[in-house]
Every structure is written in C-alpha cells, then in structure tokens.
Design a protein around this motif. Structure first.
Motif, PDB file in Angstrom:
ATOM      1  N   MET A 190       1.061  -1.225  -0.151  1.00 14.24           N
ATOM      2  CA  MET A 190      -0.049   0.039  -0.039  1.00 14.24           C
ATOM      3  C   MET A 190       0.817   1.173   0.018  1.00 14.24           C
ATOM      4  O   MET A 190       0.414   2.292  -0.719  1.00 14.24           O
ATOM      5  N   LEU A 191       2.069   1.212   0.794  1.00 15.23           N
ATOM      6  CA  LEU A 191       2.583   2.474   0.610  1.00 15.23           C
ATOM      7  C   LEU A 191       3.213   2.673  -0.766  1.00 15.23           C
ATOM      8  O   LEU A 191       3.575   3.680  -1.123  1.00 15.23           O
ATOM      9  N   ARG A 192       3.592   1.684  -1.492  1.00 18.11           N
ATOM     10  CA  ARG A 192       3.983   1.775  -2.786  1.00 18.11           C
ATOM     11  C   ARG A 192       2.896   2.500  -3.742  1.00 18.11           C
ATOM     12  O   ARG A 192       3.157   3.116  -4.670  1.00 18.11           O
ATOM     13  N   LEU A 193       1.591   1.652  -3.504  1.00 16.32           N
ATOM     14  CA  LEU A 193       0.491   2.046  -4.460  1.00 16.32           C
ATOM     15  C   LEU A 193      -0.228   3.295  -4.177  1.00 16.32           C
ATOM     16  O   LEU A 193      -0.414   3.866  -5.277  1.00 16.32           O
ATOM     17  N   LEU A 194      -0.443   3.587  -3.135  1.00  9.92           N
ATOM     18  CA  LEU A 194      -1.616   4.734  -2.747  1.00  9.92           C
ATOM     19  C   LEU A 194      -1.155   6.048  -3.357  1.00  9.92           C
ATOM     20  O   LEU A 194      -2.222   6.927  -3.379  1.00  9.92           O
TER      21      LEU A 194
END
Length: 352
Positions: A190-194
C-alpha cells in the motif's frame, strides 16, 4: 426405551478448548450436516451449547450400533482425536469407522503417519494437503455460508455502514496481524501504490495478540512516517466482518503460510476480487486472471505488479468482481462441502 445415541450416525470429537480453524469448521458444518440428515453429534469441550452433543458418560452407548446400521463414523480432525478413536475401535471393540480430515501442508511425523494409517478413510481439505498424505484420500475443499457472506445491494451504502468514506475505493486485508499472515507485505504494498492512486484507501481488520503487538505498532509507525495514516486504516477486530467485506472493492491475502485460508472465499462471495499469495489452498480457490490473481509469496514487488491494474481499470475491477461472485456461489457453498462429506460417511457406513 431407546438410548439417546440410537439415532446418531456420526461422532465429531473436539478435544481442544482453544479456538482454532478446526473449532470454526465444526461449528459451521454440524448444523448444516444435520439439516441434510447426516445425524452428527459432537463430543468434547470448547463448542457452543447450541450444537448437538454427547457427554463422556454416554460413551459406553457406542458399543451398540445405531438403529439400522452396523457402525458409526468417528470423524477426527486432530491427532488427539484419532488416537481415542483407535482405542475405542481396536481395544474396546466398538463398532466404529474412523475418518480423519487433514488440513496439514507439511511432512508428517512418524507418529502422525501411524495414526493416519489406522484410519478407515482420510479427507484432505485441498489437493496440496493430499500431496503430503502417503495414502489415498478424498479432496473436499471448504465452503462458506453464502447467506452470511453475500454482496451488498449498494456498496457505497455498505461503506457508510462501517464508517468508511464512500467517496473512496478500499483494498482490504483481514485476519490476525502478524508476520505469518503477511500484514507487513500488505502495508508495504500500500505504501508503494496509494500515493499514485488518490481515490483508494486500505483497511486492515484483525487483532494483534500480545505476542504480535510490537509488530503491529511498527507497521503503524511506518504508515505514519509515510504520511498515510488517513489512508491505511487499522480498524481492529470486528464481529460483523461480512459487513466489512461488503465495503471493499479489492482484497489482498498476502500470507507467507496458510493451512487453508477462508478469507479469499469470503471476499469473493461478497463480490470482491482477490489477489493472494500461492500458499495454502489459495491457488485452488482463485481462478488466476478471472477472479483475481495468484502471486509468489513474500514479494512486495509481485503484489504491487498484480494489484495496480485493478486500481487503474474500473472495467477490470468490475468484471473480476462479477467472476469472483459467480465462482464462489457455484463452487464453495458450505452445503456443497457438507454433502461431499456425507457421501464419504455413506460409503463408510455401507462398508462391511
């Protein structure tokens, strides 16, 4: 006067008080099995009083077979339940057929192999589980309650019902918060995508036991340091978990290890596509490329690569959601599971 067990065909022993996947299986299955006429009763602690049960003082009644039958089935799910069945059948000469359901996905010890060798038949909860058994088995995948896990009439309203902002899409990861469950893989994904997808948020639902509390706090600190505390939500443990599934648009199951794993089924039954690691029974539950994706375990890169198309393409998300719901309804009802188990009972009870 007939004994209280004269109408019982199957004993489902449960010899651990601690709540586990086996406990959940017994609680879910026994009422359905009895509705289907399989005449099952439980024996042992740790189960709700609503289930049919026999006491230890009733055990001597097992010397007499039920009406119209020559045997009963003793359906064990653990080593500590196989051994008493062997003693009752082979030492005390009670008319029992022994059945074991195996969920393990590892090489068995010599002791466990011996116990399994003494069973009249074995059920494996997945093909992968069956591959670890050194004998013939029947593969019966778990099912779920498709009335309890069902899609919402309106997903935006479902989000509001659990306190989420309906203006956003949500990716979920549900289950115990711990390393084995891959919660850290989900957070790092999520840290990469959001940051590149401002209309998406993430929800982590589940409890961290005392042993894993520091692990959860480290994850929360990492999220805070990234400035994403308002978009990666730790909502804790909830009893209304079907309502949280209905609020999701995508589900991720990033486990590093899993015996079976029901969360992908629960998500798909609520119309949510699933991206899961290749552990447990997940590859047997998800149709890769149709109801979601199966990716290599323990790799944030692979989860990012698999999830991003769903965040970018509403058409892909919608089509996969429809396929997931259809797949779950057609193949994974708890009634289907109970019926398949009942067919094994019938073969054992007909055997000489």
């Amino acid at each position: 006067m007939p004994s209280r067990l004269s109408q019982v065909s199957v004993i489902a022993p449960h010899f651990k008080r601690r709540l586990s996947g086996v406990t959940s299986t017994v609680i879910q299955l026994v009422p359905v099995q009895n509705r289907l006429g399989q005449r099952v009763t439980t024996l042992g602690p740790g189960l709700p009083a609503s289930l049919p049960f026999m006491g230890w003082l009733d055990v001597p009644q097992l010397w007499k077979a039920p009406e119209g039958q020559s045997h009963r089935v003793w359906h064990a799910r653990r080593n500590i339940e196989m051994l008493p069945g062997i003693i009752l059948r082979d030492v005390l000469r009670m008319p029992l057929k022994l059945l074991f359901t195996s969920a393990s996905q590892r090489q068995h010890t010599g002791w466990t192999k011996w116990l399994i060798s003494r069973m009249d038949h074995v059920i494996a909860v997945s093909a992968k589980t069956a591959s670890y058994l050194e004998r013939e088995s029947t593969v019966i995948l778990h099912g779920i309650d498709l009335e309890r896990f069902s899609p919402p009439l309106n997903r935006q309203e479902a989000k509001q019902k659990v306190g989420l902002d309906p203006a956003f899409n949500y990716i979920g990861c549900f289950g115990r918060v711990r390393h084995q469950k891959g919660t850290d893989i989900f957070v790092d994904t999520m840290l990469r995508l959001l940051p590149a997808h401002p209309l998406w948020k993430a929800v982590i639902a589940g409890r961290a036991t005392a042993k894993h509390a520091a692990f959860e706090e480290e994850l929360k600190a990492k999220v805070k340091a990234a400035g994403l505390s308002e978009r990666i939500l730790f909502v804790g443990e909830h009893t209304n978990i079907p309502e949280w599934y209905r609020a999701l648009d995508l589900f991720i199951a990033p486990q590093r290890w899993e015996g079976f794993g029901l969360t992908p089924l629960e998500a798909m039954a609520t119309g949510v596509p699933v991206i899961a690691s290749d552990v447990g029974a997940f590859p047997e539950l998800i149709v890769d490329g149709q109801t979601g994706r199966i990716v290599g375990r323990d790799s944030v890169d692979r989860f990012v690569e698999a999830a991003e198309p769903y965040l970018q393409d509403d058409g892909l998300l919608s089509a996969s959601a429809t396929s997931a719901l259809t797949h779950a309804r057609q193949n994974f009802s708890i009634e289907r599971e109970a019926t398949a188990i009942g067919q094994v009972y019938a073969r054992l009870l007909k055997a000489d």
